[in-house]
Design a protein around this motif. Structure first.
Motif, short mmCIF file in Angstrom:
data_model
loop_
_atom_site.label_atom_id
_atom_site.label_comp_id
_atom_site.label_asym_id
_atom_site.label_seq_id
_atom_site.Cartn_x
_atom_site.Cartn_y
_atom_site.Cartn_z
N VAL A 1 25.26 114.50 8.09
CA VAL A 1 26.26 115.34 7.45
C VAL A 1 25.91 116.59 7.16
N ARG A 2 24.61 117.07 6.72
CA ARG A 2 24.48 118.41 6.69
C ARG A 2 24.22 119.19 7.60
N TYR A 3 23.82 118.68 8.91
CA TYR A 3 23.86 119.05 10.10
C TYR A 3 25.18 119.59 10.58
N MET A 4 26.17 118.55 10.50
CA MET A 4 27.45 118.64 11.05
C MET A 4 28.21 119.50 10.34
N GLU A 5 27.90 119.92 8.87
CA GLU A 5 28.73 120.80 8.05
C GLU A 5 28.34 122.29 8.33
N THR A 6 27.10 122.33 8.76
CA THR A 6 26.94 123.64 8.91
C THR A 6 27.57 124.28 10.13
N PRO A 7 27.82 125.56 10.08
CA PRO A 7 28.61 126.25 11.45
C PRO A 7 27.95 126.07 12.77
N ARG A 8 28.50 126.01 13.76
CA ARG A 8 27.59 125.99 15.12
C ARG A 8 26.73 127.46 15.06
N GLU A 9 27.32 128.64 14.81
CA GLU A 9 26.82 129.80 15.00
C GLU A 9 25.51 129.81 14.36
N GLU A 10 25.70 129.18 12.88
CA GLU A 10 24.21 129.07 11.82
C GLU A 10 23.30 128.20 12.66
N ARG A 11 23.70 127.16 12.91
CA ARG A 11 22.57 126.38 13.67
C ARG A 11 21.98 126.99 14.78
N LYS A 12 22.77 127.74 15.86
CA LYS A 12 22.23 128.47 16.77
C LYS A 12 21.25 129.54 16.25
#
Length: 67
Positions: A15-26
Protein backbone atom coordinates in the motif's frame (compact mmCIF):
# COMPACT_ATOMS: atom_id res chain seq x y z
CA UNK A 1 6.97 -14.00 12.65
CA UNK A 2 3.51 -15.45 12.30
CA UNK A 3 1.97 -15.72 8.89
CA UNK A 4 -0.72 -13.15 9.76
CA UNK A 5 1.91 -10.62 10.78
CA UNK A 6 3.87 -11.30 7.63
CA UNK A 7 0.80 -10.82 5.43
CA UNK A 8 0.02 -7.57 7.27
CA UNK A 9 3.60 -6.37 6.77
CA UNK A 10 3.52 -7.19 3.05
CA UNK A 11 0.17 -5.47 2.67
CA UNK A 12 1.43 -2.32 4.39
CA UNK A 13 4.53 -2.26 2.20
CA UNK A 14 2.48 -2.73 -0.95
CA UNK A 15 0.00 0.00 0.00
CA UNK A 16 2.86 2.39 0.83
CA UNK A 17 4.45 1.61 -2.53
CA UNK A 18 1.21 2.17 -4.44
CA UNK A 19 0.47 5.44 -2.63
CA UNK A 20 3.77 7.05 -3.59
CA UNK A 21 3.63 8.89 -6.90
CA UNK A 22 5.21 7.23 -9.91
CA UNK A 23 7.74 10.04 -10.37
CA UNK A 24 8.86 9.70 -6.75
CA UNK A 25 9.41 5.96 -7.19
CA UNK A 26 11.43 6.54 -10.36
CA UNK A 27 13.49 9.22 -8.61
CA UNK A 28 14.28 6.90 -5.70
CA UNK A 29 15.23 4.11 -8.12
CA UNK A 30 17.57 6.44 -10.06
CA UNK A 31 19.22 7.67 -6.85
CA UNK A 32 19.71 4.13 -5.62
CA UNK A 33 21.22 3.06 -8.94
CA UNK A 34 23.58 6.05 -8.99
CA UNK A 35 24.80 5.29 -5.47
CA UNK A 36 25.94 1.76 -6.36
CA UNK A 37 29.61 1.11 -6.99
CA UNK A 38 30.72 0.33 -10.55
CA UNK A 39 29.91 -3.14 -11.87
CA UNK A 40 33.55 -4.20 -12.00
CA UNK A 41 33.86 -3.50 -8.27
CA UNK A 42 30.63 -5.33 -7.53
CA UNK A 43 31.91 -8.41 -9.32
CA UNK A 44 35.58 -8.40 -8.36
CA UNK A 45 35.91 -6.12 -5.32
CA UNK A 46 39.09 -4.04 -5.10
CA UNK A 47 41.17 -6.25 -7.39
CA UNK A 48 40.58 -4.13 -10.56
CA UNK A 49 41.56 -0.96 -8.70
CA UNK A 50 44.71 -2.61 -7.38
CA UNK A 51 45.70 -3.84 -10.85
CA UNK A 52 45.04 -0.42 -12.37
CA UNK A 53 47.12 1.29 -9.69
CA UNK A 54 49.96 -1.20 -10.10
CA UNK A 55 50.07 -0.92 -13.89
CA UNK A 56 49.88 2.88 -13.86
CA UNK A 57 52.81 2.95 -11.43
CA UNK A 58 54.86 0.69 -13.71
CA UNK A 59 53.97 2.73 -16.79
CA UNK A 60 54.99 5.98 -15.10
CA UNK A 61 58.33 4.43 -14.05
CA UNK A 62 58.99 3.26 -17.61
CA UNK A 63 58.16 6.67 -19.05
CA UNK A 64 60.40 8.36 -16.48
CA UNK A 65 63.25 5.95 -17.28
CA UNK A 66 63.02 6.58 -21.05
CA UNK A 67 63.55 10.33 -20.67
Amino acid sequence: MKSEEYVRFLTEQFVRYMETPREERKKVRREHKAARPPLRNQLFGQIPDAIESYTSDIISRVKKHRK
